[in-house]
Design a protein around this motif. Structure first.
Motif, PDB file in Angstrom:
ATOM      1  N   ALA A  68       0.838  -1.209   0.000  1.00  0.00           N
ATOM      2  CA  ALA A  68       0.000   0.000   0.000  1.00  0.00           C
ATOM      3  C   ALA A  68       0.869   1.254   0.000  1.00  0.00           C
ATOM      4  O   ALA A  68       0.562   2.231  -0.688  1.00  0.00           O
ATOM      5  N   VAL A  69       1.958   1.216   0.754  1.00  0.00           N
ATOM      6  CA  VAL A  69       2.871   2.366   0.780  1.00  0.00           C
ATOM      7  C   VAL A  69       3.481   2.570  -0.607  1.00  0.00           C
ATOM      8  O   VAL A  69       3.571   3.700  -1.113  1.00  0.00           O
ATOM      9  N   ALA A  70       3.881   1.467  -1.268  1.00  0.00           N
ATOM     10  CA  ALA A  70       4.472   1.558  -2.611  1.00  0.00           C
ATOM     11  C   ALA A  70       3.450   2.143  -3.600  1.00  0.00           C
ATOM     12  O   ALA A  70       3.760   3.055  -4.373  1.00  0.00           O
ATOM     13  N   ALA A  71       2.217   1.630  -3.544  1.00  0.00           N
ATOM     14  CA  ALA A  71       1.179   2.110  -4.469  1.00  0.00           C
ATOM     15  C   ALA A  71       0.909   3.595  -4.236  1.00  0.00           C
ATOM     16  O   ALA A  71       0.774   4.378  -5.182  1.00  0.00           O
ATOM     17  N   ASP A  91       0.701  -8.839 -11.247  1.00  0.00           N
ATOM     18  CA  ASP A  91       1.525 -10.015 -10.888  1.00  0.00           C
ATOM     19  C   ASP A  91       1.039 -10.652  -9.603  1.00  0.00           C
ATOM     20  O   ASP A  91      -0.130 -10.945  -9.485  1.00  0.00           O
ATOM     21  N   ASN A  92       1.957 -10.801  -8.637  1.00  0.00           N
ATOM     22  CA  ASN A  92       1.539 -11.443  -7.380  1.00  0.00           C
ATOM     23  C   ASN A  92       1.179 -10.448  -6.283  1.00  0.00           C
ATOM     24  O   ASN A  92       0.994 -10.836  -5.137  1.00  0.00           O
ATOM     25  N   LEU A  93       1.090  -9.177  -6.650  1.00  0.00           N
ATOM     26  CA  LEU A  93       0.791  -8.186  -5.611  1.00  0.00           C
ATOM     27  C   LEU A  93      -0.662  -8.314  -5.151  1.00  0.00           C
ATOM     28  O   LEU A  93      -1.545  -8.604  -5.965  1.00  0.00           O
ATOM     29  N   PRO A  94      -0.934  -8.096  -3.855  1.00  0.00           N
ATOM     30  CA  PRO A  94      -2.340  -8.138  -3.391  1.00  0.00           C
ATOM     31  C   PRO A  94      -3.111  -6.915  -3.914  1.00  0.00           C
ATOM     32  O   PRO A  94      -2.736  -5.775  -3.625  1.00  0.00           O
ATOM     33  N   LEU A  95      -4.173  -7.178  -4.670  1.00  0.00           N
ATOM     34  CA  LEU A  95      -4.939  -6.100  -5.316  1.00  0.00           C
ATOM     35  C   LEU A  95      -5.529  -5.133  -4.287  1.00  0.00           C
ATOM     36  O   LEU A  95      -5.555  -3.914  -4.493  1.00  0.00           O
ATOM     37  N   LYS A  96      -5.997  -5.690  -3.159  1.00  0.00           N
ATOM     38  CA  LYS A  96      -6.624  -4.850  -2.119  1.00  0.00           C
ATOM     39  C   LYS A  96      -5.643  -3.758  -1.647  1.00  0.00           C
ATOM     40  O   LYS A  96      -5.990  -2.588  -1.558  1.00  0.00           O
ATOM     41  N   ALA A  97      -4.414  -4.190  -1.373  1.00  0.00           N
ATOM     42  CA  ALA A  97      -3.412  -3.244  -0.863  1.00  0.00           C
ATOM     43  C   ALA A  97      -3.032  -2.213  -1.926  1.00  0.00           C
ATOM     44  O   ALA A  97      -2.824  -1.039  -1.621  1.00  0.00           O
ATOM     45  N   VAL A  98      -2.968  -2.653  -3.190  1.00  0.00           N
ATOM     46  CA  VAL A  98      -2.636  -1.717  -4.273  1.00  0.00           C
ATOM     47  C   VAL A  98      -3.739  -0.659  -4.370  1.00  0.00           C
ATOM     48  O   VAL A  98      -3.496   0.547  -4.337  1.00  0.00           O
ATOM     49  N   SER A  99      -4.968  -1.135  -4.462  1.00  0.00           N
ATOM     50  CA  SER A  99      -6.100  -0.240  -4.651  1.00  0.00           C
ATOM     51  C   SER A  99      -6.272   0.719  -3.456  1.00  0.00           C
ATOM     52  O   SER A  99      -6.442   1.929  -3.637  1.00  0.00           O
ATOM     53  N   GLU A 100      -6.197   0.186  -2.249  1.00  0.00           N
ATOM     54  CA  GLU A 100      -6.370   1.049  -1.072  1.00  0.00           C
ATOM     55  C   GLU A 100      -5.184   1.990  -0.899  1.00  0.00           C
ATOM     56  O   GLU A 100      -5.351   3.144  -0.487  1.00  0.00           O
ATOM     57  N   GLY A 101      -3.985   1.524  -1.249  1.00  0.00           N
ATOM     58  CA  GLY A 101      -2.810   2.410  -1.205  1.00  0.00           C
ATOM     59  C   GLY A 101      -3.018   3.600  -2.131  1.00  0.00           C
ATOM     60  O   GLY A 101      -2.713   4.739  -1.776  1.00  0.00           O
ATOM     61  N   ILE A 126      -4.858  -1.456 -14.088  1.00  0.00           N
ATOM     62  CA  ILE A 126      -4.109  -2.562 -13.483  1.00  0.00           C
ATOM     63  C   ILE A 126      -4.240  -3.779 -14.397  1.00  0.00           C
ATOM     64  O   ILE A 126      -5.342  -4.288 -14.626  1.00  0.00           O
ATOM     65  N   CYS A 127      -3.113  -4.233 -14.922  1.00  0.00           N
ATOM     66  CA  CYS A 127      -3.141  -5.362 -15.864  1.00  0.00           C
ATOM     67  C   CYS A 127      -3.111  -6.685 -15.122  1.00  0.00           C
ATOM     68  O   CYS A 127      -2.232  -6.926 -14.291  1.00  0.00           O
ATOM     69  N   VAL A 128      -4.093  -7.527 -15.443  1.00  0.00           N
ATOM     70  CA  VAL A 128      -4.132  -8.867 -14.852  1.00  0.00           C
ATOM     71  C   VAL A 128      -4.258  -9.896 -15.983  1.00  0.00           C
ATOM     72  O   VAL A 128      -4.717  -9.564 -17.071  1.00  0.00           O
ATOM     73  N   GLU A 129      -3.843 -11.118 -15.699  1.00  0.00           N
ATOM     74  CA  GLU A 129      -3.941 -12.162 -16.722  1.00  0.00           C
ATOM     75  C   GLU A 129      -5.386 -12.414 -17.090  1.00  0.00           C
ATOM     76  O   GLU A 129      -5.751 -12.537 -18.243  1.00  0.00           O
ATOM     77  N   LYS A 130      -6.209 -12.517 -16.029  1.00  0.00           N
ATOM     78  CA  LYS A 130      -7.629 -12.780 -16.256  1.00  0.00           C
ATOM     79  C   LYS A 130      -8.437 -12.002 -15.225  1.00  0.00           C
ATOM     80  O   LYS A 130      -8.104 -12.013 -14.039  1.00  0.00           O
ATOM     81  N   ILE A 131      -9.481 -11.326 -15.702  1.00  0.00           N
ATOM     82  CA  ILE A 131     -10.349 -10.609 -14.752  1.00  0.00           C
ATOM     83  C   ILE A 131     -11.338 -11.618 -14.173  1.00  0.00           C
ATOM     84  O   ILE A 131     -12.336 -11.955 -14.805  1.00  0.00           O
ATOM     85  N   THR A 132     -11.055 -12.113 -12.989  1.00  0.00           N
ATOM     86  CA  THR A 132     -11.959 -13.079 -12.361  1.00  0.00           C
ATOM     87  C   THR A 132     -12.999 -12.320 -11.525  1.00  0.00           C
ATOM     88  O   THR A 132     -12.742 -11.179 -11.113  1.00  0.00           O
ATOM     89  N   PRO A 133     -14.149 -12.955 -11.242  1.00  0.00           N
ATOM     90  CA  PRO A 133     -15.136 -12.303 -10.365  1.00  0.00           C
ATOM     91  C   PRO A 133     -14.516 -11.972  -9.010  1.00  0.00           C
ATOM     92  O   PRO A 133     -14.857 -10.969  -8.395  1.00  0.00           O
ATOM     93  N   GLU A 134     -13.574 -12.801  -8.575  1.00  0.00           N
ATOM     94  CA  GLU A 134     -12.934 -12.574  -7.271  1.00  0.00           C
ATOM     95  C   GLU A 134     -12.146 -11.254  -7.285  1.00  0.00           C
ATOM     96  O   GLU A 134     -12.254 -10.437  -6.360  1.00  0.00           O
ATOM     97  N   ASN A 137     -14.465  -8.315  -7.397  1.00  0.00           N
ATOM     98  CA  ASN A 137     -15.070  -8.117  -6.085  1.00  0.00           C
ATOM     99  C   ASN A 137     -14.107  -7.411  -5.123  1.00  0.00           C
ATOM    100  O   ASN A 137     -14.489  -6.491  -4.393  1.00  0.00           O
ATOM    101  N   ILE A 138     -12.857  -7.833  -5.154  1.00  0.00           N
ATOM    102  CA  ILE A 138     -11.853  -7.195  -4.282  1.00  0.00           C
ATOM    103  C   ILE A 138     -11.748  -5.710  -4.610  1.00  0.00           C
ATOM    104  O   ILE A 138     -11.721  -4.852  -3.720  1.00  0.00           O
ATOM    105  N   LEU A 139     -11.730  -5.398  -5.911  1.00  0.00           N
ATOM    106  CA  LEU A 139     -11.594  -3.989  -6.311  1.00  0.00           C
ATOM    107  C   LEU A 139     -12.825  -3.178  -5.902  1.00  0.00           C
ATOM    108  O   LEU A 139     -12.699  -2.093  -5.327  1.00  0.00           O
ATOM    109  N   THR A 140     -13.998  -3.742  -6.166  1.00  0.00           N
ATOM    110  CA  THR A 140     -15.231  -3.030  -5.789  1.00  0.00           C
ATOM    111  C   THR A 140     -15.259  -2.768  -4.283  1.00  0.00           C
ATOM    112  O   THR A 140     -15.539  -1.656  -3.837  1.00  0.00           O
ATOM    113  N   GLU A 141     -14.955  -3.814  -3.501  1.00  0.00           N
ATOM    114  CA  GLU A 141     -15.003  -3.654  -2.039  1.00  0.00           C
ATOM    115  C   GLU A 141     -13.966  -2.644  -1.561  1.00  0.00           C
ATOM    116  O   GLU A 141     -14.243  -1.829  -0.687  1.00  0.00           O
ATOM    117  N   SER A 142     -12.785  -2.712  -2.133  1.00  0.00           N
ATOM    118  CA  SER A 142     -11.743  -1.796  -1.648  1.00  0.00           C
ATOM    119  C   SER A 142     -12.093  -0.346  -1.988  1.00  0.00           C
ATOM    120  O   SER A 142     -11.730   0.566  -1.249  1.00  0.00           O
TER     121      SER A 142
END
Ligand code: BES
Ligand code: ZN
Ligand code: ZN
Length: 468
Positions: A68-71, A91-101, A126-134, A137-142
């Motif tokens: 979150a600090v980096a984002a 990549d492997n970064l947690p989306l919640k922390a990126v978005s909230e950061g 934010i580029c992801v391999e596949k936009i999954t519902p999960e 959901n993380i992005l919407t909630e954050s």
């Protein structure tokens, strides 16, 4: 700042600039340049390679705080440019922390600046391999959670001149309208009729009428019932036990607990939580004057307990005492009852400015909350009650004193005072959050700017989201 998920190879995605979060420069394509710039991939390190259209930002770990600090660091650099769009590989970064950061890091409070910066319309893809519902959901909630935190920050940062109990009640009404919540606002007549003499006394010298705010979210087939109670001291001068001048500055933050409760209530419906949530706030101003309550007064709280006032600056616990009783009298079959308060300077001394003190009699529940706090990006630690500290608030003239007979363990003795207003059947359901440190910090830290932080909002929403 708008955040989108995109299912595209980063190379094919058109953006004005690329953000690259790295923990080492070793494998970087731009290693030589970064080396020449003496860039080290440490937390909060950032460099803009304008010609290459890249922002490099360091990140030492993959936990919430570092990411979150980096984002946040990267987004501030991006915001300082005229570029409109930025891209980032998740990549492997947690989306919640990126978005909230990003969303918490780009918060600005300029209500009182005569010249306001124009908000730029910038976007992060934010580029992801596949936009999954999960992931969606993380992005919407954050986004919902960050909005609630920023709303709380706005309220806490607002001056006591502009934010007094009636204003707080109006904000609560707006939140209720927006989210379809039930809303009751009670004034001093109600407090008097309902024997809420402790809360009433604290606000007596103020020109502003005290308000009891009660919001409720009641979805159909709710699985559990949770009550959140907040200390909403829109200003704490200390009362007749007046605060020294230097200690009075920042006391607009003393509504932090109440504001966090309102912030949480602004998110519960949007998050579609399958639980009933009540938000109760005691909005009061602690002032001096001919009508002020006094050290030596004995107050009778809503549950009939008598309180010897020995210090009018220990006012938050008096307001909470009555609000906790109100909550338990009005709401039946409670599963959890939590209270939030900038309650004691002792808590800040004990655990530092960044950490919330968690108190109560249910060890497992406290442990669960501390762990939820950490995964939601907040620091919290459990403070232990014991029978000897419990004795320090005994009174010779009334049932209890509003301050302890010893300076030591002030955060805990304040928590133990509140314990007197928790009914036996609810004892294991109660947790007290002392947010005196993290609610308001007079310097930027991590992704928080100077001032209010919205402490308590993210940890509580994380707890509520995970209720089984
Ligand atoms: N609102 C203050 C606590 C506080 C202090 C919050 C510093 C944030 C930063 C509270 O009402 C208060 O004044 N508490 C007293 C209690 C004392 C009189 C027992 C305190 O902490 O000094
Ligand atoms: Zn006080
Ligand atoms: Zn206070």
């Amino acid at each position: 700042m708008k955040i989108n998920l995109v299912e595209k190879n980063i190379k094919k995605l058109k953006s004005d600039i690329e953000i690259i979060i790295i923990n080492s420069i070793e494998n970087s394509k731009d290693k030589d340049i970064l080396e020449n710039l003496c860039f080290e991939a440490k937390d909060e390190a950032v460099v803009l390679l304008a010609e290459k259209k890249k922002i490099y930002v360091g990140c030492e770990d993959d936990d919430y705080e570092s990411v979150a600090v980096a984002a946040s660091t990267a987004i501030k650099k991006f915001a300082s440019t005229k570029f409109k769009t930025a891209k980032l590989v998740l990549d492997n970064l947690p989306l919640k922390a990126v978005s909230e950061g990003v969303l918490l890091g780009s918060y600005k409070f300029d209500k009182y600046k005569s010249k306001k910066e124009k908000a730029k319309k910038q976007e992060l893809n934010i580029c992801v391999e596949k936009i999954t519902p999960e992931l969606e959901n993380i992005l919407t909630e954050s986004k919902i959670i960050s909005k609630a935190v920023n709303k709380t920050r706005d309220m806490v940062n607002t001056t006591p001149e502009d934010f007094y109990p009636n204003v707080m009640a109006d904000v609560a009404k707006d939140i209720a309208d927006e989210s379809d919540l039930h809303c009751k606002i009670r004034g001093e007549e109600y407090l008097e009729k309902n024997n809420m003499n402790a809360m009433l006394s604290v606000g007596r010298a103020s020109i502003h009428e005290s308000k009891l705010i009660h919001l409720a979210y009641k979805p159909k087939n709710a699985k559990k019932k949770i009550v959140l109670v907040g200390k909403g001291l829109t200003y704490d001068s200390g009362g007749l036990s007046l605060k020294p001048a230097d200690f009075m500055v920042t006391m607009k933050m003393d509504k932090g607990g109440g504001c966090s409760v309102l912030g949480i209530m602004s998110a519960v419906q949007k998050l579609n939580l399958p639980i009933e949530v009540h938000g109760i706030v005691g909005a009061v101003e602690n002032m001096i004057g001919g009508d002020a309550y006094k050290p030596d007064d004995v107050l009778v709280a809503k549950n009939g307990k008598t309180i010897e006032v020995r210090n009018t600056d220990a006012e938050g616990r008096l307001v909470l005492a009555d609000c906790l009783c109100y909550a338990q009298d009005e709401i039946k079959d409670i599963d959890y009852i939590f209270d939030y308060a900038t309650l004691t300077g002792a808590c800040v001394v004990g655990v530092g400015q960044y950490t919330t003190g968690i108190m109560g009699n249910n060890v497992n529940l406290k442990r669960d909350i501390v762990s939820k706090a950490l995964s939601a990006g907040e620091y919290a630690t459990s403070l232990p009650f014991n029978r000897y500290l419990r004795k320090t608030i005994k009174s010779e003239v009334a049932d209890i004193c509003n301050i302890a007979n010893s300076r030591y363990g002030g955060a805990i003795t304040a928590g133990l005072f509140l314990e007197n207003f928790i009914y036996e059947k609810n004892m294991d359901k109660w947790v007290h959050f002392d947010i005196a440190g993290p609610a308001y910090v007079e310097k930027p830290w991590g992704y928080h700017p100077y001032g209010a932080t919205g402490a308590g909002v993210r940890m509580t929403l994380e707890f509520l989201k995970n209720i089984k």
